[in-house]
Enzyme design. Structure first.
Site, mmCIF file in Angstrom:
data_model
loop_
_atom_site.group_PDB
_atom_site.id
_atom_site.type_symbol
_atom_site.label_atom_id
_atom_site.label_comp_id
_atom_site.label_asym_id
_atom_site.label_seq_id
_atom_site.Cartn_x
_atom_site.Cartn_y
_atom_site.Cartn_z
ATOM 1 N N PHE A 51 -11.249 -5.545 -5.663
ATOM 2 C CA PHE A 51 -11.404 -6.379 -4.474
ATOM 3 C C PHE A 51 -10.780 -5.564 -3.329
ATOM 4 O O PHE A 51 -9.890 -5.697 -2.484
ATOM 5 C CB PHE A 51 -10.431 -7.736 -4.473
ATOM 6 C CG PHE A 51 -10.686 -8.438 -5.862
ATOM 7 C CD1 PHE A 51 -11.887 -9.270 -5.411
ATOM 8 C CD2 PHE A 51 -9.844 -8.256 -6.791
ATOM 9 C CE1 PHE A 51 -12.104 -10.054 -6.640
ATOM 10 C CE2 PHE A 51 -10.441 -9.310 -7.912
ATOM 11 C CZ PHE A 51 -11.548 -10.463 -7.671
ATOM 12 N N ALA A 97 -16.420 -8.602 -9.127
ATOM 13 C CA ALA A 97 -15.160 -7.894 -9.839
ATOM 14 C C ALA A 97 -14.983 -8.344 -11.280
ATOM 15 O O ALA A 97 -14.649 -7.482 -12.026
ATOM 16 C CB ALA A 97 -13.803 -8.149 -9.078
ATOM 17 N N ASP A 123 -6.123 -7.352 -5.966
ATOM 18 C CA ASP A 123 -5.551 -8.013 -4.913
ATOM 19 C C ASP A 123 -7.028 -8.751 -4.563
ATOM 20 O O ASP A 123 -7.659 -8.514 -3.521
ATOM 21 C CB ASP A 123 -5.187 -6.975 -4.005
ATOM 22 C CG ASP A 123 -4.794 -7.836 -2.524
ATOM 23 O OD1 ASP A 123 -4.289 -8.905 -2.592
ATOM 24 O OD2 ASP A 123 -5.045 -7.324 -1.408
ATOM 25 N N ASP A 169 -15.875 -3.833 -5.010
ATOM 26 C CA ASP A 169 -15.885 -5.219 -4.058
ATOM 27 C C ASP A 169 -17.413 -5.524 -4.083
ATOM 28 O O ASP A 169 -18.391 -4.848 -4.392
ATOM 29 C CB ASP A 169 -15.646 -4.797 -2.618
ATOM 30 C CG ASP A 169 -15.099 -6.183 -1.730
ATOM 31 O OD1 ASP A 169 -13.951 -6.102 -1.473
ATOM 32 O OD2 ASP A 169 -16.010 -6.763 -1.475
ATOM 33 N N ARG A 185 0.793 -1.061 -0.129
ATOM 34 C CA ARG A 185 -0.068 -0.058 0.056
ATOM 35 C C ARG A 185 0.902 1.195 0.049
ATOM 36 O O ARG A 185 0.589 2.402 -0.951
ATOM 37 C CB ARG A 185 -1.010 0.059 1.202
ATOM 38 C CG ARG A 185 -1.957 -1.093 0.979
ATOM 39 C CD ARG A 185 -3.218 -0.749 1.972
ATOM 40 N NE ARG A 185 -3.165 -1.643 3.344
ATOM 41 C CZ ARG A 185 -3.475 -2.578 3.756
ATOM 42 N NH1 ARG A 185 -4.311 -3.437 2.869
ATOM 43 N NH2 ARG A 185 -3.355 -3.226 4.673
ATOM 44 N N CYS A 219 -2.895 -14.153 -2.735
ATOM 45 C CA CYS A 219 -2.308 -14.724 -1.643
ATOM 46 C C CYS A 219 -2.728 -16.378 -1.651
ATOM 47 O O CYS A 219 -2.975 -16.621 -0.495
ATOM 48 C CB CYS A 219 -3.025 -14.034 -0.535
ATOM 49 S SG CYS A 219 -4.946 -14.079 -0.726
HETATM 50 N N1 SAH Z 1 -7.111 -5.464 -1.050
HETATM 51 C C1 SAH Z 1 -7.725 -5.825 0.067
HETATM 52 C C2 SAH Z 1 -7.953 -7.201 0.816
HETATM 53 C C3 SAH Z 1 -8.885 -7.716 -0.289
HETATM 54 S S1 SAH Z 1 -9.812 -9.163 0.380
HETATM 55 C C4 SAH Z 1 -6.914 -4.835 1.216
HETATM 56 O O1 SAH Z 1 -5.642 -4.288 0.987
HETATM 57 O O2 SAH Z 1 -7.288 -5.001 2.255
HETATM 58 C C5 SAH Z 1 -10.805 -9.898 -0.932
HETATM 59 C C6 SAH Z 1 -11.787 -9.039 -1.130
HETATM 60 O O3 SAH Z 1 -12.518 -9.481 -2.091
HETATM 61 C C7 SAH Z 1 -12.898 -8.980 0.019
HETATM 62 O O4 SAH Z 1 -13.394 -7.800 0.450
HETATM 63 C C8 SAH Z 1 -14.109 -9.735 -0.415
HETATM 64 O O5 SAH Z 1 -15.319 -9.158 -0.228
HETATM 65 C C9 SAH Z 1 -13.909 -9.184 -2.076
HETATM 66 N N2 SAH Z 1 -14.407 -10.320 -3.002
HETATM 67 C C10 SAH Z 1 -14.364 -11.478 -3.052
HETATM 68 N N3 SAH Z 1 -14.770 -12.258 -4.342
HETATM 69 C C11 SAH Z 1 -15.172 -10.952 -4.983
HETATM 70 C C12 SAH Z 1 -15.620 -10.999 -6.341
HETATM 71 N N4 SAH Z 1 -16.039 -12.115 -7.106
HETATM 72 N N5 SAH Z 1 -16.125 -9.661 -6.713
HETATM 73 C C13 SAH Z 1 -15.812 -8.677 -5.749
HETATM 74 N N6 SAH Z 1 -15.239 -8.897 -4.719
HETATM 75 C C14 SAH Z 1 -14.950 -9.897 -4.393
#
Ligand code: SAH
Length: 416
Positions: free
Chosen positions: A247, A303, A323, A269, A231, A363
């Site tokens: 995400f 997404a 991410d 998200d 970040r 991850c």
């Molecule tokens: N980038 C974030 C962490 C991401 S965690 C950070 O820096 O803190 C993954 C996220 O993806 C979660 O918030 C979850 O709600 C979202 N997510 C999971 N599958 C998804 C999809 N198909 N489309 C959109 N969001 C999604």
């Protein structure tokens, strides 16, 4: 330390003084000698007796020489989590206090950075396999992945409280533990083990930015602490840019980009609560002029679909961050995961303005850095936007990598 730990913890029976003796395959001995901290049940050839979770278990080689000692868990396929290998020695309160002291010392540099949201103990990489402790301000969240810690938890947490001023400790249990409430003696996920219940909103700071954290209902223990350094890199790339954060969860990357001077940030998200939290986090940091000046938009959708819609509309961004959650937790899922990462990279570069920056993270621990990088490069090239000036980063210092298997986070920064 003021006050005391929850009686369910202080009354928890201590482990038996009779350690379980284990004989294991030669290959398992070799892997323990190399420092691997986990021993799976199928590699055990003989067990002296069935122990209770949290009993100590000792591994000997076929010449009856000491190999390792650790915590025994009869409920888990990971039958032993190693605490000491090579040299025998006591496993007691002083031992845990020493491990905690080492973990805290490793994190001292963070205290210079206006950061009080970070991982205090990162499981096996801090010599405490199966236990994670995250700190959010003066609240610690202890997440357990094995029943074996319960008989030792009182010693561990009292030692932690002696070394680190905290006003609250919250217990989180991974799903496997929650499935067996009969072995929890009344403890529950979300239990307050020390201090007062959480009233109102808990916040933490990451490099001076403030974030609200919900350690009980939030994802992980409330915040994705492992992306702190990435970040910070995004913040340095963001000046004057139009940014897309896919995400976005509670907006960690979005806030970093905004503070770095992005003119507009779009967070995508599928979770409404996550996006609402990101909006509140923008409000929490409105005293930072660049954050107040940045326009923040949110899209609540899948997404893949949301990005495809943006491509159709001809939208372009100068900086795209992707991410996603872990697409693979087992090796059998790697192929499918790589295909999904490839689709995201294709969509991501299609949304990039000429000479834009893209950040791609994974991850998924079974996905190797090499496979991830190759898949991302191939997908971008297929979209006619080959990646250039690629830099790979990894975990922040509070997520140390002490053995190869603990490397789960991969992050590519590139131009396209
Ligand atoms: N980038 C974030 C962490 C991401 S965690 C950070 O820096 O803190 C993954 C996220 O993806 C979660 O918030 C979850 O709600 C979202 N997510 C999971 N599958 C998804 C999809 N198909 N489309 C959109 N969001 C999604």
């Amino acid at each position: 330390m003021t006050g005391s730990l929850h009686p369910l913890l202080t009354d928890w029976p201590r482990s038996s003084s009779r350690p379980v003796k284990l004989q294991v395959s030669n290959s398992a001995v070799a892997s323990l000698h190399r420092g691997h901290p986990l021993l799976y049940v199928e590699r055990i050839t003989r067990e002296s007796h069935k122990g209770e979770p949290g009993d100590l278990a000792v591994v000997f080689d076929n010449k009856k020489r000491f190999v390792a000692i650790g915590l025994y868990d009869p409920f888990s396929p990971v039958r032993l989590r190693v605490l000491r290998a090579g040299q025998p020695g006591p496993i007691d309160r002083a031992f845990f206090a020493e491990r905690i002291a080492q973990a805290l010392a490793r994190r001292l540099p963070l205290l210079q950075t206006e950061t009080d949201g970070y991982r205090l103990i990162h499981g096996e990489s801090d010599g405490m396999p199966g236990m994670v402790v995250d700190r959010y301000g003066d609240t610690a969240v202890v997440k357990l992945y094995t029943h074996a810690w319960f008989p030792h938890l009182c010693d561990c947490l009292e030692s932690l409280l002696e070394q680190q001023p905290l006003s609250r400790i919250v217990l989180r249990l991974n799903r496997g533990l929650q499935q067996h409430p009969e072995h929890l003696r009344g403890l529950e996920d979300g239990q307050i083990l020390y201090g007062e219940p959480i009233v109102g909103t808990l916040t933490c700071r990451e490099n001076g930015l403030r974030f609200e954290v919900d350690p009980i209902r939030g994802q992980k223990t409330g915040f994705f602490l492992d992306q702190r350094d990435n970040r910070a890199r995004v913040e340095r790339l963001a000046l004057g840019k139009r940014v897309l954060n896919v995400f976005s969860y509670n907006g960690g990357f979005s806030l970093a980009a905004a503070r770095g001077g992005a003119r507009e940030v779009t967070s995508i998200d599928q979770s409404g609560p996550a996006l609402e939290s990101s909006q509140r986090n923008f409000a929490l940091n409105a005293d930072v002029p660049t954050v107040a000046a940045a326009r923040h938009l949110t899209i609540r959708d899948d997404a893949f679909k949301a990005m495809a819609d943006l491509v159709k509309k001809g939208e372009k961004y100068d900086l795209v961050i992707i991410d996603p959650p872990a697409f693979a937790v087992r090796r059998a899922q790697v192929k499918e995961a790589l295909a999904a990462y490839g689709r995201l990279a294709h969509l991501g570069v299609s949304l990039l303005a000429p000479d834009g920056d893209i950040v791609l993270a994974s991850c998924s621990s079974p996905v190797t850095p090499e496979d991830f990088r190759r898949t991302m490069c191939e997908a971008a090239a297929r979209a006619g936007r080959p990646l250039r000036r690629i830099e790979e980063t990894s975990h922040a210092l509070d997520h140390p990598l002490d053995f190869a298997e603990s490397r789960y986070l991969k992050c590519l920064f590139a131009k396209a």
